[in-house]
Design a protein around this motif. Structure first.
Motif, short mmCIF file in Angstrom:
data_model
loop_
_atom_site.label_atom_id
_atom_site.label_comp_id
_atom_site.label_asym_id
_atom_site.label_seq_id
_atom_site.Cartn_x
_atom_site.Cartn_y
_atom_site.Cartn_z
N ASP A 10 -2.34 -17.31 1.38
CA ASP A 10 -3.12 -16.87 2.53
C ASP A 10 -2.46 -15.60 3.07
O ASP A 10 -1.34 -15.64 3.59
CB ASP A 10 -3.13 -17.97 3.59
N ALA A 11 -3.15 -14.47 2.96
CA ALA A 11 -2.57 -13.18 3.35
C ALA A 11 -2.19 -13.17 4.82
O ALA A 11 -1.16 -12.60 5.20
CB ALA A 11 -3.54 -12.05 3.04
N ASP A 12 -3.00 -13.78 5.68
CA ASP A 12 -2.68 -13.81 7.11
C ASP A 12 -1.38 -14.55 7.38
O ASP A 12 -0.55 -14.10 8.18
CB ASP A 12 -3.81 -14.46 7.92
N GLN A 13 -1.20 -15.68 6.70
CA GLN A 13 0.04 -16.45 6.88
C GLN A 13 1.24 -15.68 6.37
O GLN A 13 2.31 -15.68 7.01
CB GLN A 13 -0.07 -17.81 6.17
N VAL A 14 1.09 -15.02 5.24
CA VAL A 14 2.18 -14.23 4.68
C VAL A 14 2.55 -13.09 5.61
O VAL A 14 3.73 -12.85 5.90
CB VAL A 14 1.81 -13.71 3.28
N LEU A 15 1.55 -12.38 6.12
CA LEU A 15 1.82 -11.26 7.02
C LEU A 15 2.47 -11.73 8.32
O LEU A 15 3.38 -11.08 8.83
CB LEU A 15 0.54 -10.48 7.31
N TYR A 27 13.51 -3.44 10.01
CA TYR A 27 13.13 -3.12 8.63
C TYR A 27 14.35 -3.15 7.72
O TYR A 27 14.33 -3.76 6.65
CB TYR A 27 12.46 -1.75 8.56
N GLU A 28 15.41 -2.48 8.12
CA GLU A 28 16.59 -2.40 7.27
C GLU A 28 17.29 -3.75 7.15
O GLU A 28 17.83 -4.08 6.10
CB GLU A 28 17.55 -1.34 7.80
N GLY A 29 17.29 -4.53 8.22
CA GLY A 29 18.01 -5.80 8.21
C GLY A 29 17.31 -6.90 7.43
O GLY A 29 17.94 -7.86 6.99
N ALA A 30 16.01 -6.77 7.25
CA ALA A 30 15.24 -7.79 6.53
C ALA A 30 15.43 -7.60 5.03
O ALA A 30 15.09 -6.55 4.49
CB ALA A 30 13.76 -7.69 6.89
N THR A 31 15.98 -8.60 4.38
CA THR A 31 16.20 -8.52 2.93
C THR A 31 15.02 -9.14 2.19
O THR A 31 14.23 -9.88 2.77
CB THR A 31 17.48 -9.26 2.53
N MET A 32 14.94 -8.85 0.91
CA MET A 32 13.90 -9.47 0.11
C MET A 32 14.08 -10.98 0.09
O MET A 32 13.10 -11.74 0.09
CB MET A 32 13.90 -8.89 -1.31
N PRO A 43 9.62 -12.44 -5.22
CA PRO A 43 9.61 -10.98 -5.08
C PRO A 43 8.50 -10.30 -5.87
O PRO A 43 7.85 -9.37 -5.37
CB PRO A 43 11.00 -10.57 -5.59
N GLY A 44 8.26 -10.77 -7.09
CA GLY A 44 7.20 -10.17 -7.91
C GLY A 44 5.84 -10.27 -7.26
O GLY A 44 5.02 -9.35 -7.36
N SER A 45 5.57 -11.38 -6.59
CA SER A 45 4.29 -11.57 -5.92
C SER A 45 4.17 -10.64 -4.72
O SER A 45 3.08 -10.12 -4.42
CB SER A 45 4.12 -13.02 -5.47
N ILE A 46 5.28 -10.44 -4.02
CA ILE A 46 5.26 -9.53 -2.87
C ILE A 46 4.99 -8.10 -3.36
O ILE A 46 4.14 -7.39 -2.80
CB ILE A 46 6.58 -9.60 -2.09
N ALA A 48 3.51 -7.24 -6.17
CA ALA A 48 2.16 -7.16 -6.72
C ALA A 48 1.12 -7.05 -5.61
O ALA A 48 0.13 -6.31 -5.74
CB ALA A 48 1.88 -8.38 -7.58
N ALA A 49 1.33 -7.76 -4.52
CA ALA A 49 0.34 -7.77 -3.44
C ALA A 49 0.46 -6.59 -2.50
O ALA A 49 -0.54 -6.08 -1.99
CB ALA A 49 0.47 -9.08 -2.65
N PHE A 50 1.70 -6.12 -2.26
CA PHE A 50 1.92 -5.11 -1.22
C PHE A 50 2.54 -3.81 -1.74
O PHE A 50 2.70 -2.86 -0.97
CB PHE A 50 2.77 -5.70 -0.10
N GLY A 51 2.92 -3.78 -3.00
CA GLY A 51 3.45 -2.57 -3.60
C GLY A 51 4.95 -2.39 -3.45
O GLY A 51 5.62 -1.95 -4.38
N SER A 52 5.47 -2.74 -2.30
CA SER A 52 6.89 -2.54 -2.02
C SER A 52 7.22 -3.21 -0.69
O SER A 52 6.31 -3.66 0.03
CB SER A 52 7.22 -1.05 -1.93
N LYS A 53 8.48 -3.24 -0.35
CA LYS A 53 8.88 -3.72 0.96
C LYS A 53 8.25 -2.85 2.05
O LYS A 53 7.75 -3.35 3.06
CB LYS A 53 10.41 -3.70 1.07
#
Length: 197
Positions: A10-15, A27-32, A43-46, A48-53
């Motif tokens: 669910d994209a809303d839940q993920v966001l 932003y900098e403090g949040a790790t993958m 990480p691969g799903s993130i 694939a869905a969003f392109g990058s951090k």
């Protein structure tokens, strides 16, 4: 034509989960690892869905502006400029001290990113804060045209003053000030706005 594999999340839940991580850690403090733990995605799903951090963060920032900062667009709809300013500052105090959200403001804290890799993110957040300032300046210009502000008041300077208070409230919240304290600051600011006779 072959169809792509449908998203299994669910994209809303993920966001929302990512928003809480970025809001709490910046932003900098949040790790993958933080993001995968919060969202339940690999990480691969993130990627694939969003392109990058950074791509994920941009969508998170869009969500933040549309939801948490909704007090800004709603505030400028008030009938008089004192009520606009009151709603703007009260919204800042309330949104930065939520019971179920991190303290402070994502747009302020995220803009403090300092590394070269985070430069574009910081610039994007600065642009978002400037857009809010422009929105407020436009409302102040309308108030001036309606006679609520005297001609010697520059609406852009007045908007910068109010957004500086807003951002100061966010910094105070991130430093541990509670809602009651911040609402007291709003009350003090509203006793006499600097452009009032």
């Amino acid at each position: 034509m072959a169809r792509g594999r449908p998203r299994e999340f669910d994209a809303d839940q993920v966001l929302q989960a990512a928003l809480n991580v970025f809001w709490a850690k910046g932003y900098e403090g949040a790790t993958m690892a933080d993001l995968t733990a919060a969202t339940g995605l690999k990480p691969g799903s993130i990627y694939a869905a969003f392109g990058s951090k950074a791509g994920l963060f941009k969508q998170v920032a869009d969500r933040y502006v549309a939801t948490v900062f909704s007090y800004g667009p709603q505030g400028v709809e008030a009938d008089n400029i004192r009520e606009v300013i009151r709603r703007w500052l009260t919204g800042a105090a309330q949104s930065t001290t939520g019971e179920t959200t991190p303290a402070g403001c994502l747009l302020v804290q995220g803009a403090l990113a300092t590394s070269d890799a985070s430069r574009d993110v910081a610039l994007d957040l600065c642009d978002r804060r400037k857009a809010a300032q422009v929105m407020l300046a436009e409302r102040l210009t309308q108030a001036q045209q309606a006679g609520e502000l005297t001609a010697d008041v520059d609406p852009r300077v007045a908007a910068r003053y109010v957004t500086a208070l807003q951002e100061g409230i966010a910094v105070e919240a991130a430093s541990g000030a509670d809602r009651e304290t911040l609402l007291g600051l709003v009350d003090l600011a509203m006793r006499h706005l600097p452009w009032e006779a």
